[in-house]
Design a protein around this motif. Structure first.
Motif, PDB file in Angstrom:
ATOM      1  N   MET A  67       0.847  -1.172   0.000  1.00 25.96           N
ATOM      2  CA  MET A  67       0.000   0.000   0.000  1.00 25.96           C
ATOM      3  C   MET A  67       0.896   1.239   0.000  1.00 25.96           C
ATOM      4  N   THR A  68       0.690   2.105  -0.946  1.00 24.79           N
ATOM      5  CA  THR A  68       1.508   3.302  -1.037  1.00 24.79           C
ATOM      6  C   THR A  68       0.752   4.504  -0.515  1.00 24.79           C
ATOM      7  N   PRO A  69       1.410   5.378   0.245  1.00 29.30           N
ATOM      8  CA  PRO A  69       0.736   6.540   0.807  1.00 29.30           C
ATOM      9  C   PRO A  69       0.130   7.449  -0.260  1.00 29.30           C
ATOM     10  N   GLU A  70       0.735   7.486  -1.453  1.00 30.39           N
ATOM     11  CA  GLU A  70       0.210   8.362  -2.506  1.00 30.39           C
ATOM     12  C   GLU A  70      -1.162   7.894  -2.987  1.00 30.39           C
ATOM     13  N   ASN A  71      -1.404   6.602  -2.950  1.00 34.23           N
ATOM     14  CA  ASN A  71      -2.646   6.044  -3.490  1.00 34.23           C
ATOM     15  C   ASN A  71      -3.711   5.775  -2.433  1.00 34.23           C
ATOM     16  N   HIS A  72      -3.325   5.674  -1.192  1.00 35.25           N
ATOM     17  CA  HIS A  72      -4.265   5.308  -0.139  1.00 35.25           C
ATOM     18  C   HIS A  72      -4.235   6.360   0.963  1.00 35.25           C
ATOM     19  N   HIS A  73      -5.249   7.173   0.982  1.00 31.91           N
ATOM     20  CA  HIS A  73      -5.352   8.213   2.002  1.00 31.91           C
ATOM     21  C   HIS A  73      -6.535   7.892   2.900  1.00 31.91           C
ATOM     22  N   ARG A  74      -6.326   7.972   4.184  1.00 28.95           N
ATOM     23  CA  ARG A  74      -7.426   7.802   5.117  1.00 28.95           C
ATOM     24  C   ARG A  74      -8.039   9.162   5.382  1.00 28.95           C
ATOM     25  N   HIS A  75      -9.287   9.297   5.044  1.00 31.17           N
ATOM     26  CA  HIS A  75      -9.997  10.540   5.262  1.00 31.17           C
ATOM     27  C   HIS A  75     -11.067  10.311   6.322  1.00 31.17           C
ATOM     28  N   SER A  76     -11.170  11.230   7.232  1.00 30.69           N
ATOM     29  CA  SER A  76     -12.213  11.146   8.242  1.00 30.69           C
ATOM     30  C   SER A  76     -13.557  11.455   7.608  1.00 30.69           C
ATOM     31  N   ILE A  77     -14.589  10.739   8.032  1.00 31.71           N
ATOM     32  CA  ILE A  77     -15.939  11.027   7.562  1.00 31.71           C
ATOM     33  C   ILE A  77     -16.693  11.888   8.576  1.00 31.71           C
ATOM     34  N   ARG A  78     -16.013  12.301   9.626  1.00 33.24           N
ATOM     35  CA  ARG A  78     -16.627  13.158  10.645  1.00 33.24           C
ATOM     36  C   ARG A  78     -16.656  14.606  10.162  1.00 33.24           C
ATOM     37  N   LEU A  79     -17.586  15.388  10.717  1.00 27.26           N
ATOM     38  CA  LEU A  79     -17.613  16.818  10.423  1.00 27.26           C
ATOM     39  C   LEU A  79     -16.351  17.447  10.980  1.00 27.26           C
ATOM     40  N   LYS A  80     -15.683  18.238  10.187  1.00 28.56           N
ATOM     41  CA  LYS A  80     -14.348  18.734  10.521  1.00 28.56           C
ATOM     42  C   LYS A  80     -14.258  19.455  11.865  1.00 28.56           C
ATOM     43  N   ASP A  81     -15.133  20.398  12.134  1.00 29.25           N
ATOM     44  CA  ASP A  81     -15.010  21.187  13.356  1.00 29.25           C
ATOM     45  C   ASP A  81     -16.090  20.880  14.388  1.00 29.25           C
ATOM     46  N   PHE A  82     -16.737  19.736  14.266  1.00 32.36           N
ATOM     47  CA  PHE A  82     -17.790  19.392  15.209  1.00 32.36           C
ATOM     48  C   PHE A  82     -17.195  18.673  16.409  1.00 32.36           C
ATOM     49  N   ASP A  83     -17.626  19.055  17.600  1.00 27.56           N
ATOM     50  CA  ASP A  83     -17.153  18.439  18.841  1.00 27.56           C
ATOM     51  C   ASP A  83     -18.070  17.268  19.189  1.00 27.56           C
ATOM     52  N   TYR A  84     -17.613  16.046  18.940  1.00 22.26           N
ATOM     53  CA  TYR A  84     -18.422  14.850  19.162  1.00 22.26           C
ATOM     54  C   TYR A  84     -18.488  14.430  20.631  1.00 22.26           C
ATOM     55  N   SER A  85     -17.998  15.278  21.527  1.00 22.69           N
ATOM     56  CA  SER A  85     -18.234  15.043  22.955  1.00 22.69           C
ATOM     57  C   SER A  85     -19.348  15.965  23.430  1.00 22.69           C
ATOM     58  N   ARG A  86     -19.809  16.833  22.541  1.00 26.32           N
ATOM     59  CA  ARG A  86     -20.879  17.767  22.870  1.00 26.32           C
ATOM     60  C   ARG A  86     -22.168  16.993  23.109  1.00 26.32           C
ATOM     61  N   ALA A  87     -22.917  17.417  24.101  1.00 28.29           N
ATOM     62  CA  ALA A  87     -24.183  16.767  24.409  1.00 28.29           C
ATOM     63  C   ALA A  87     -25.081  16.800  23.178  1.00 28.29           C
ATOM     64  N   GLY A  88     -25.714  15.665  22.905  1.00 26.79           N
ATOM     65  CA  GLY A  88     -26.607  15.578  21.761  1.00 26.79           C
ATOM     66  C   GLY A  88     -26.947  14.134  21.454  1.00 26.79           C
ATOM     67  N   ALA A  89     -27.745  13.950  20.400  1.00 26.44           N
ATOM     68  CA  ALA A  89     -28.180  12.621  19.982  1.00 26.44           C
ATOM     69  C   ALA A  89     -27.474  12.251  18.677  1.00 26.44           C
ATOM     70  N   TYR A  90     -27.051  10.996  18.594  1.00 26.29           N
ATOM     71  CA  TYR A  90     -26.312  10.509  17.436  1.00 26.29           C
ATOM     72  C   TYR A  90     -26.860   9.153  17.003  1.00 26.29           C
ATOM     73  N   PHE A  91     -26.899   8.948  15.696  1.00 26.04           N
ATOM     74  CA  PHE A  91     -27.267   7.663  15.115  1.00 26.04           C
ATOM     75  C   PHE A  91     -25.980   7.067  14.554  1.00 26.04           C
ATOM     76  N   VAL A  92     -25.656   5.827  14.952  1.00 28.86           N
ATOM     77  CA  VAL A  92     -24.436   5.191  14.476  1.00 28.86           C
ATOM     78  C   VAL A  92     -24.741   3.852  13.805  1.00 28.86           C
ATOM     79  N   THR A  93     -23.889   3.502  12.854  1.00 22.06           N
ATOM     80  CA  THR A  93     -23.948   2.205  12.190  1.00 22.06           C
ATOM     81  C   THR A  93     -22.537   1.641  12.157  1.00 22.06           C
ATOM     82  N   ILE A  94     -22.402   0.392  12.577  1.00 20.36           N
ATOM     83  CA  ILE A  94     -21.131  -0.325  12.547  1.00 20.36           C
ATOM     84  C   ILE A  94     -21.347  -1.563  11.688  1.00 20.36           C
ATOM     85  N   CYS A  95     -20.423  -1.843  10.779  1.00 16.21           N
ATOM     86  CA  CYS A  95     -20.510  -3.026   9.915  1.00 16.21           C
ATOM     87  C   CYS A  95     -19.413  -4.022  10.273  1.00 16.21           C
TER      88      CYS A  95
END
Length: 187
Positions: free
Chosen positions: A1-29
């Motif tokens: 696997m070469t770094p140029e061809n395989h980039h890991r990108h986060s699917i999270r909202l860039k500036d969202f604080d996921y420790s902030r109180a709120g409701a979340y729907f999650v799916t794990i496969c």
């Protein structure tokens, strides 16, 4: 696997604080979407021994984490859906370093990391396959924005086994729904 061809990108909202109180729907496969957690028979989910581990770890997580409240969830043959409430605590009110290598304690990501790690460890111990992947690397998350959306997602979770024959995650489905159809309840 070469770094140029395989980039890991986060699917999270860039500036969202996921420790902030709120409701979340999650799916794990499961890894490679292998149907290992059980079977749907007569529109009801019947857990395998691995599905039982999954459920036990989910229930245990709710007992050991005071910063979360779990709502509806469903374990399907190769995936899992849940609604999670992150509760307001003194720990999630302050500033935090946004280092990409650190996971904020008492956040959605720390909950998911611990939960997935525990499941993987227990299933691999049972199968005598240390180090093999059990779950896909990431998870899908959706921020629940209002009561109507919350109720639609609850209904979706409860009806998920009834719609397995059309589910895009079902490898044997004849007429799979599109991704748009699959998540239309949250729009």
């Amino acid at each position: 696997m070469t770094p140029e061809n395989h980039h890991r990108h986060s699917i999270r909202l860039k500036d969202f604080d996921y420790s902030r109180a709120g409701a979340y729907f999650v799916t794990i496969c499961t890894y490679n979407k292998k149907c290992m957690l059980g079977n749907i028979i007569n529109d009801k989910m019947h857990l395998s021994k691995y599905g039982s581990i999954f459920e036990n770890e989910w229930l245990q997580s709710s007992n050991i984490r005071s910063e979360v409240k779990f709502d509806k969830y469903i374990i399907m043959p190769n995936h899992f859906h849940a609604i999670i409430f992150i509760l307001e605590t003194h720990d999630n009110l302050g500033a935090y370093s946004r280092s990409p290598l650190r996971m904020k304690p008492k956040s959605l990501s720390s909950l998911m990391a611990g939960f997935k790690s525990s499941i993987t460890s227990k299933i691999n111990t049972l199968k005598n396959t240390p180090g093999l992947p059990v779950l896909q690397r990431n998870y899908y998350e959706h921020i629940i924005r209002n009561e109507n959306e919350l109720n639609c997602i609850r209904e979706y979770i409860l009806n998920n086994p009834h719609k397995w024959q059309l589910d895009m995650e079902n490898p044997d489905a004849l007429h799979k729904t599109t991704l748009k159809d699959y998540y239309k309840f949250i729009t």
